[in-house]
Design an enzyme around this catalytic site. Structure first.
Site, short mmCIF file in Angstrom:
data_model
loop_
_atom_site.label_atom_id
_atom_site.label_comp_id
_atom_site.label_asym_id
_atom_site.label_seq_id
_atom_site.Cartn_x
_atom_site.Cartn_y
_atom_site.Cartn_z
N LEU A 1 -5.92 46.86 -33.70
CA LEU A 1 -6.49 46.51 -32.41
C LEU A 1 -5.57 47.01 -31.29
CD1 LEU A 1 -8.04 44.60 -34.39
CD2 LEU A 1 -8.18 42.99 -32.50
N GLU B 1 -6.30 49.88 -28.42
CA GLU B 1 -7.17 50.94 -27.91
C GLU B 1 -6.38 52.14 -27.39
OE1 GLU B 1 -9.63 47.34 -28.17
OE2 GLU B 1 -7.63 47.74 -27.34
N GLN C 1 -15.17 48.92 -29.46
CA GLN C 1 -16.01 47.84 -29.99
C GLN C 1 -16.97 47.35 -28.91
OE1 GLN C 1 -14.32 43.94 -31.62
NE2 GLN C 1 -14.55 45.22 -33.45
N PHE C 2 -16.47 47.27 -27.68
CA PHE C 2 -17.27 47.03 -26.48
C PHE C 2 -16.70 47.93 -25.39
CE2 PHE C 2 -17.75 43.18 -28.94
CZ PHE C 2 -19.09 42.88 -28.83
N ALA C 3 -17.57 48.43 -24.53
CA ALA C 3 -17.11 49.33 -23.46
C ALA C 3 -16.04 48.67 -22.60
CB ALA C 3 -18.30 49.75 -22.60
N PHE D 1 -13.54 47.07 -23.43
CA PHE D 1 -12.19 47.18 -23.98
C PHE D 1 -11.53 48.52 -23.69
CE2 PHE D 1 -13.52 44.10 -27.64
CZ PHE D 1 -13.68 43.09 -26.70
N HIS E 1 -17.93 41.31 -22.20
CA HIS E 1 -18.69 42.03 -23.21
C HIS E 1 -19.98 42.61 -22.64
CE1 HIS E 1 -16.07 39.52 -25.71
NE2 HIS E 1 -16.29 40.36 -26.70
#
Length: 678
Positions: free
Chosen positions: A415, A417, A439-441, A443, A484
């Site tokens: 984890l 980025e 995983q989500f924009a 992040f 999210h």
């Protein structure tokens, strides 16, 4: 003092009784030892000349590595010619040992056209694939993450190569450094992380930078080998790096090496060294690696004291005409078209041999199909992301991929980025294509520097394309709250060097993704989470590519134009279905950088009215740019002001009622009514 060298700022080579250094030549013959001395001397003489040019005002800035040459020279000697090295400001010895032409370096430093960046960047902010050197940017942390990607490419190619990356002790406080060490350890990457512990990060001493006695002890926390060496002993540096490199070529794994040295000049010349106690400076000046190695050679009977001045004069005689040649070169001639054209690498869509049959599939299945067919097409495409392997990703886009393509090509990541995006860039620099799934924009903010300063600017700076796609599951509609649900495309649209796409339909989802993967430039690929399983459409079952930069006319009309993209296209379609009498033209931009100004202008000139609709918040959303363009280019054809309909200027709320109120669709009918009645 043995001599005065006019025209150079010369650190005297004075015999000293204070500092003693033990050199172990092992199996090095006499000629090799003399050759090492020459390699140490060359960057020293160049630097002394650069200090003269700085004082004369002929160069604007200089970061001096005087007194630290043993690290750059010794470590570079230990690496094979085809292995990548990622140096920093004070590692001139890397470039000279790799035989980078001095005149090209000087042209880079003074911004001449023959420099590596054609006057677009300074000092060592460039790379050279010819010499397998990848220079730094001012953000120091990202370098180690790139080294991971380079090493991963070598590991996948099974070519038995190692990668060497330099950092300063200050950089070890950066999050990217720790992310890089963790990834390298988890993936057993053959990377040597070389820390030059030179006492000060600009003026901040080590005791204010970290609270451990030895930086090398951090290796234990990441499960890797650590070694601390005397960075001023050229032979110790060479043998240590050579031993580690040979070992990790055979058994891939990372290593952390702490080289103890000192910066005897300022961080840059303008900053000086007044903050350093004089006794500390004197102590380290006595440990000058060039002087001590020369004394060793003299003691061994391999070198005569008068040879030093002779070799200096020999080098200076070679440098002087090259210096004048570079300064006589014409300055960069500004050319707008050349500047704009160099932001991106040219790209052509692959040719598709035959027409495909259409199948009705979901939006998410179109993304998965485009990704799978790209994996089948490009055997050098690597997917990386959190939980994307056996688990298939949180949205199951890559479900089953690991079975077909293997874990080398479908890689679960820690984890982190920023570290992963940096590794993707390293892969691209070493001949691979890389795709990273956020995983989500939301992040992506954790990798922001890598995206907007590294991926985006590299081709413009030194002509190196960066073949990376970042998938961005974005948008609201599922009551997921502030972290999210964001539509954060505007963060990236304004950054030159990035391409940004946002499909609204399944066929575009597949076609734009395959086009993004084929494109040699970094592409931010936005996909709306709400559409994943709520939208179906006809999609070609074979290869399909949608041109990046070309809008889609969803429905023609004459009364007004709605310009939009993403989920908002479907809000507009719903409204238009409920008001068929209004004859509205709908343009799906689908590509936001570059975007199709010609189609927009043509449509608005025809209808005379324009509404820019998007899910992002109103202030500084992409709609502001589109509206400004229309106002400038279509003013005489407009029958009403250009209007915008966007989401509220608040974070995205979680509660369904609050979220509905937040989203632009709650104000769409009112906005169209105002536009048509104006």
């Amino acid at each position: 003092m043995l001599r005065v060298n006019y025209g150079l700022i010369h650190i005297p080579i004075v015999p000293s009784t204070k500092a003693v250094m033990n050199f172990d030549r092992k199996n090095l013959d006499n000629n090799t030892l003399i050759g090492i001395y020459r390699k140490l001397l060359l960057p020293r003489v160049i630097e002394e000349k650069m200090l003269v040019l700085l004082r004369q005002g002929r160069v604007g800035k200089w970061f001096s590595g005087i007194g630290q040459e043993a690290i750059a020279v010794g470590a570079t000697m230990a690496m094979q010619a085809e292995e990548y090295i990622l140096p920093m400001h004070r590692n001139l010895g890397v470039f000279t040992t790799r035989n980078v032409p001095f005149e090209r370096l000087l042209a880079q430093w003074v911004g001449k056209p023959s420099g590596f960046t054609k006057g677009r960047d300074r000092s060592f902010h460039f790379g050279s694939q010819e010499h397998k050197i990848l220079g730094m940017i001012s953000h120091l942390g990202p370098q180690p993450t790139l080294a991971n990607g380079i090493a991963l490419a070598d590991q996948l190619n099974k070519n038995g190569r190692a990668t060497l990356v330099f950092v300063g002790e200050g950089t070890t406080s950066e999050g990217d450094f720790h992310e890089a060490l963790n990834i390298a350890s988890v993936w057993n990457l053959p990377v040597i992380f070389l820390v030059e512990n030179n006492g000060y990060a600009l003026s901040t001493p080590t005791n204010e930078q970290f609270n451990c006695k030895r930086l090398v002890d951090r290796a234990n926390g990441y499960g890797m080998e650590g070694r601390r060496i005397d960075g001023n002993n050229i032979l110790e540096v060479y043998y240590a790096i050579n031993e580690i490199a040979n070992s990790i070529r055979k058994q891939p794994r990372p290593a952390l090496v702490e080289c103890m040295t000192f910066r005897v000049r300022g961080h840059e010349e303008a900053s000086g060294t007044k903050y350093v106690p004089q006794e500390l400076l004197s102590e380290w000046q006595d440990k000058d690696p060039l002087r001590l190695f020369e004394e060793y050679l003299i003691a061994e009977g391999l070198f005569r004291r008068e040879w030093g001045p002779y070799l200096r004069d020999e080098i200076t005689a070679r440098l002087e005409p090259l210096i004048e040649k570079v300064f006589a070169e014409s300055n960069v001639q500004p050319d707008i078209s050349e500047e704009l054209n160099d932001v991106y690498r040219e790209s052509d869509l692959p040719q598709v041999a035959a027409e495909s049959k259409n199948k009705v599939i979901r939006y998410i299945d179109a993304i998965s199909a485009g990704l799978k067919q790209s994996m089948q097409k490009y055997d050098n495409l690597i997917l990386m992301g959190q939980d994307i392997a056996e688990y298939g990703g949180v949205f199951k886009v890559t479900e089953g991929f690991v079975t077909e393509f293997g874990k080398d090509h479908v890689r679960n990541t820690p984890l982190c980025e920023s570290g992963v995006i940096g590794a993707a860039m390293g892969l691209a620099l070493n001949g691979y294509k890389a795709l990273v799934e956020m995983q989500f924009a939301d992040f992506a903010s954790s990798g922001f520097t890598q995206i907007v300063n590294h991926l985006a600017k590299t081709h413009y700076r030194w002509g190196q394309n960066v073949d990376v796609v970042i998938r961005m599951p974005a948008g609201a509609g599922s009551a997921a709250g502030p972290f999210h649900s964001q539509s954060n495309e505007a963060w990236f649209i304004k950054t030159p060097g990035l391409k940004v796409v946002y499909p609204a339909f399944p066929d575009d989802a597949k076609g734009l993704l395959m086009a993004a993967i084929a494109d040699p430039n970094p592409v931010m690929y936005f996909e709306h989470k709400y559409l994943y399983r709520n939208l179906m459409g006809k999609v070609p079952d074979g290869e399909t590519y949608v041109e990046i930069g070309k809008a889609r006319v969803v429905k023609e009309g004459s009364a007004a134009t709605i310009l939009t993209y993403g989920y908002a296209v479907h809000w507009a379609l719903t409204y238009m279905a409920a008001h068929p009498d209004q004859d509205i033209e709908l343009i799906d931009l689908r590509s936001l950088q570059p975007w199709d100004k010609a189609t927009v202008i043509e449509s608005v000139n025809k209808t005379g009215r324009a509404l820019v609709l998007h899910e992002d918040t109103l202030t500084c959303g992409f709609g502001a740019e589109v509206a400004a363009c229309i106002a400038e280019q279509c003013f005489k054809h407009l029958d009403a002001p250009v209007m915008r309909c966007a989401s509220l200027d608040t974070p995205v709320p979680m509660d369904k009622g609050l979220e509905d109120q937040f989203l632009a669709k709650s104000r769409l009918e009112e906005a169209i009514k105002a536009l048509l009645e104006y």
